[in-house]
Enzyme design. Structure first.
Site, short mmCIF file in Angstrom:
data_model
loop_
_atom_site.label_atom_id
_atom_site.label_comp_id
_atom_site.label_asym_id
_atom_site.label_seq_id
_atom_site.Cartn_x
_atom_site.Cartn_y
_atom_site.Cartn_z
N TRP A 74 -1.20 25.98 18.08
CA TRP A 74 -1.21 26.71 19.42
C TRP A 74 -0.08 27.71 19.45
O TRP A 74 0.84 27.15 18.90
CB TRP A 74 -1.26 25.78 20.52
CG TRP A 74 -1.35 26.33 21.87
CD1 TRP A 74 -2.43 26.93 22.50
CD2 TRP A 74 -0.26 26.74 22.85
NE1 TRP A 74 -2.25 27.46 23.89
CE2 TRP A 74 -0.96 27.48 24.00
CE3 TRP A 74 1.22 26.48 22.67
CZ2 TRP A 74 -0.02 27.95 25.12
CZ3 TRP A 74 2.03 26.96 23.60
CH2 TRP A 74 1.42 27.81 24.79
N TRP B 197 -14.27 24.19 20.96
CA TRP B 197 -14.59 23.10 20.29
C TRP B 197 -13.41 22.88 19.18
O TRP B 197 -13.23 23.64 18.46
CB TRP B 197 -16.13 23.44 19.49
CG TRP B 197 -16.88 22.07 19.30
CD1 TRP B 197 -16.72 20.87 19.79
CD2 TRP B 197 -17.93 21.92 18.26
NE1 TRP B 197 -17.33 20.12 19.33
CE2 TRP B 197 -18.38 20.51 18.39
CE3 TRP B 197 -18.43 22.79 17.31
CZ2 TRP B 197 -19.21 20.27 17.58
CZ3 TRP B 197 -19.53 22.37 16.49
CH2 TRP B 197 -20.13 21.02 16.65
N ASN C 120 -8.11 28.66 21.24
CA ASN C 120 -8.33 27.71 21.90
C ASN C 120 -9.44 28.29 22.92
O ASN C 120 -10.61 28.75 22.69
CB ASN C 120 -7.25 26.84 22.85
CG ASN C 120 -6.26 27.67 23.20
OD1 ASN C 120 -5.38 28.29 22.61
ND2 ASN C 120 -5.97 27.43 24.64
N ASP C 121 -9.16 28.45 24.35
CA ASP C 121 -10.13 28.62 25.20
C ASP C 121 -10.93 29.98 24.89
O ASP C 121 -10.45 31.01 24.61
CB ASP C 121 -9.76 28.74 26.64
CG ASP C 121 -8.60 27.57 27.16
OD1 ASP C 121 -8.54 26.83 26.41
OD2 ASP C 121 -7.88 28.10 28.06
C1 FRU Z 1 -6.48 25.15 28.54
C2 FRU Z 1 -5.19 25.96 28.91
C3 FRU Z 1 -5.51 27.08 29.81
C4 FRU Z 1 -4.29 28.09 29.54
C5 FRU Z 1 -4.41 28.18 28.37
C6 FRU Z 1 -3.26 28.54 27.26
O1 FRU Z 1 -6.79 24.86 27.31
O2 FRU Z 1 -4.21 25.04 29.01
O3 FRU Z 1 -5.06 26.31 31.12
O4 FRU Z 1 -4.48 29.12 30.23
O5 FRU Z 1 -5.06 26.79 27.73
O6 FRU Z 1 -3.55 28.69 25.83
#
Ligand code: FRU
Length: 732
Positions: A326, A549, A301-302
């Site tokens: 996730w 993305w 993710n991020d």
């Molecule tokens: C955003 C988020 C962040 C957190 C991370 C965990 O997508 O929820 O706030 O640090 O992902 O994966």
């Protein structure tokens, strides 16, 4: 202790087939088994029902709002998610004569022995209890086989109760197929183990997407190294997750699984090698974005820790190395010399006793204010959230950009509230201080807490911004904060405070306090774009931004990706300065073939069929299409990129990409569009960057055609170029 020898690949396949049959056979009826309940009827009769959790009768599977329920037998099961988690109720069976040694059943849902249970009752006393497996968000709805030895009660009259008195998350239970049997059912082994001499770089863990999560620990020298929740494959895996164990080569590692079916091949089929399994086909997969970063294996993710240091861009990212979805948050790590060609280096921050490694940022501590530099080398410092209980802000550092050490005095900021995360650290030159912007759910508000520091270790709260501006919040997790010149004018700079969905505020900052002029401004105009972060320390001062993305990659050994690197700017508009997005110029490195269709002499494009498609001779898989036009009498300009429809509605000044619309005003009577098309999505830039539309969409692999046409009139094309791009992963 559960120890299985390693298997050769042939026996592994045989075992996989045998296993899926065996798991099912284990729960089918033997000749002398007695079925107590299979919940296949329209109602629960002859059981009595109270409350509203169980509904009128057995459920046909997953109920509205529930994750996928599987693992039950036949068409129906007892499912207490009717009316959601908060409903409660009780099911009671008629009296049953116990005639066999064991009772087996399938059970799933929430874990709570008191409030969510299948109970065996004798003379109104609970003599046996079973519950589901889930206590925290996530998890699995799958029903699994459990059994009780009831030989001591043989000949007695018993009743069964299915109880749901739990509310809130995982406040429900699933039960099916309650049977009396004399054959001891195959069950789960607790703390199954396998020890392996670690001789290679990778241990390969078999993954079955959607299987129940098991807690898998690696112990070396009796010390817990890492613990992950993994959807382990009991039989044939969907894919193999590599775990880099090079730091423990020559040692004996023990893999421990909290719970494993007796016949599971999960541990026995773990194998090791110096290569990632299926490495030859890596980056060639059908849904691998060819000029967008995605992890070799697992989920991302991020983007995290985006920074330029010693000639390299570093991109860290939220990574689940051991799952397609996730979970198990690690910081994956990749580097690039040009923002386009990335080399993934492996995971650098692993979950520890302080929690999983949530998002954060990175800076280069040029003046060694932290004292963490070595031999004159400034440290590269990472700030992350350790999302345990408490959830705190921590630091890690490196002087070679490869090996990272967690700071020994972590955390650097204690928990403010449970909802505090995603520290973004910047250097503020005028006040000569570090500034951290931290997302905090505080006093029921979404806020950014601003801290300052002189040494990156000691932080002082300087101010709090309420991100719940009138009319709605704009600030939710993953803040970013930076200064940009307006229209490139260095004497007119403004500060931008962004949240994860890229909504933002513009204002001024004195080193302690951010004063917004305007809030709740819209960043991107697309879908599946989140938690973007800008790079620190980019040498030419550009503000390069990259987003998570949410591309769809079903069936792949990896999931999700990043956008292309974006260059941000501020453009003066009638309403004030606004953020602009453009593809970073480095993407031009990927241009393999150029089709200059319209360059110096503008071309009038007549309404088809009078004008032939100017792109009829172009065919491309990875596309950068740039077109500038005056709509003139046409009220629509239509573009087709590999089967995806893009329309500019001149009358409404809107762009439409695969049905998704966004405002895209003409600039001096013209519109210039840049369209990037990869296998799993399109990114479109319009209106001098004021409109950026990222859209995950899986493009038809067989369609390489491009087209431009007008509707209801003519348009003047002032420029039209198509660049066939090459893959950033695979050299031609
Ligand atoms: C955003 C988020 C962040 C957190 C991370 C965990 O997508 O929820 O706030 O640090 O992902 O994966």
């Amino acid at each position: 202790m559960f120890l299985l020898p390693p298997l050769h690949s042939l026996s592994r396949f045989l075992l996989a087939g045998f296993l899926s049959c065996f798991l099912e056979c284990a729960i089918s009826l033997a000749a002398d088994d007695i079925l107590i309940a299979d919940f296949e009827q329209a109602s629960y009769v002859p059981w009595t029902v109270t409350g509203d959790a169980f509904g009128q009768g057995p459920a046909t599977g997953t109920l509205p709002g529930q994750m996928l329920v599987d693992g039950f037998l036949g068409q129906k099961l007892c499912n207490s998610f009717v009316n959601g988690d908060d409903s409660t109720g009780l099911l009671v069976s008629p009296p049953v004569l116990l005639e066999r040694d064991f009772i087996s059943f399938l059970i799933g849902g929430g874990k709570n022995r008191e409030l969510l249970a299948l109970q065996l009752m004798i003379d109104n006393q609970v003599v046996r209890t079973a519950t589901g497996t889930n206590e925290t968000p996530g998890g699995s709805e799958r029903l699994e086989l459990q059994y009780w030895d009831v030989s001591q009660f043989k000949g007695k009259k018993v009743t069964f109760r299915i109880l749901d008195q739990a509310k809130g998350s995982w406040g429900h239970i699933n039960v099916d197929h309650i049977v009396q049997t004399n054959t001891m059912p195959k069950g789960n082994v607790q703390n199954a183990e396998r020890s392996i001499d670690l001789t290679s770089r990778y241990i390969h863990i078999p993954i079955k997407n959607g299987a129940p999560k098991r807690v898998v620990s690696l112990l070396v020298d009796n010390k817990l190294i890492v613990r992950n929740d993994i959807e382990l494959a009991d039989g044939k895996p969907d894919w193999w997750a590599p775990m880099d164990v090079s730091s423990w080569q020559g040692k004996r590692g023990t893999f421990r699984v909290d719970k494993l079916h007796e016949d599971s091949a999960a541990l026995s089929q773990i194998q090791q090698s110096n290569f990632i399994i299926d490495e030859d086909s890596m980056y060639r997969e059908p849904l691998r974005g060819q000029f967008h970063f995605s992890p070799k294996r697992g989920w991302n993710n991020d983007p995290n820790g985006c920074v330029f240091c010693n000639g390299e861009y570093h991109l860290f990212f939220q990574h689940n190395p051991y799952g397609w979805a996730w979970g198990n948050m690690h910081w994956g790590h990749a580097v690039s010399k040009d923002l386009v060609h990335w080399e993934e280096l492996g995971d650098k921050l692993l979950p520890d006793e302080m929690g999983p490694m949530f998002s954060g940022s990175a800076v280069v501590d040029w003046n060694n204010t932290s004292g963490l530099g070595k031999d004159g080398k400034p440290p590269l410092v990472l700030f992350y959230t350790a999302a345990g209980n408490p959830t705190t802000q921590c630091m890690a550092y490196s002087t070679d950009g490869r090996n990272f050490t967690k700071y020994s005095n972590n955390p650097v900021i204690k928990e403010v509230t449970g909802g505090n995360r995603d520290p973004k650290v910047i250097w503020h030159e005028p006040s000569k201080r570090w500034v951290m912007v931290l997302y905090v759910e505080w006093q029921k508000k979404h806020t950014a807490h601003f801290y300052t520091s002189e040494n990156l270790k000691d932080w002082t709260l300087a101010s709090i911004v309420n991100g719940d501006a009138p009319g709605g919040g704009y600030l939710f997790e993953c803040p970013d904060f930076f200064e940009l010149p307006v229209d490139g004018d260095a004497s007119r700079k403004k500060w931008v405070l962004l949240g994860a969905n890229s909504d933002y505020a513009i204002g001024d900052f004195d080193g302690k306090r951010f004063l917004p002029d305007a809030t709740r401004l819209k960043g991107h105009r697309g879908r599946g774009f989140y938690a973007a972060q800008s790079f620190s320390d980019v040498p030419d001062g550009r503000r390069i931004f990259i987003g998570w993305w949410q591309t769809e990659t079903k069936g792949m050994t990896f999931n999700q990706s990043m956008t292309v690197p974006l260059e941000l700017g501020l453009k003066q508009t009638e309403d004030g300065p606004r953020l602009t997005f453009a593809p970073a110029k480095e993407l031009q490195n990927l241009r393999a073939h150029t089709h200059e269709i319209v360059s110096s002499t503008p071309k009038e494009l007549l309404q088809s069929p009078d004008s032939p498609n100017p792109l009829r001779d172009v065919s491309a898989e990875l596309v950068e299409l740039e077109i500038e036009f005056k709509p003139d009498s046409a009220n629509r300009l239509l573009i087709k990129v590999r089967g995806v429809d893009i329309a500019y509605h001149a009358d409404k000044q809107e762009i439409e990409l695969a049905g998704h619309r966004a405002s895209a005003p003409l600039v001096n009577g013209k519109q210039r569009l840049v369209i990037l098309c990869d296998r799993t999505g399109i990114e479109l830039f319009a209106s001098d960057g004021l409109c950026y539309v990222p859209l995950p969409i899986n493009v038809d692999p067989s369609n390489r055609q491009l087209a431009v046409a007008t509707q209801n009139g003519n348009a003047i094309i002032t420029s039209l170029n198509v660049y066939e791009l090459q893959s950033a992963w695979i050299a031609r």
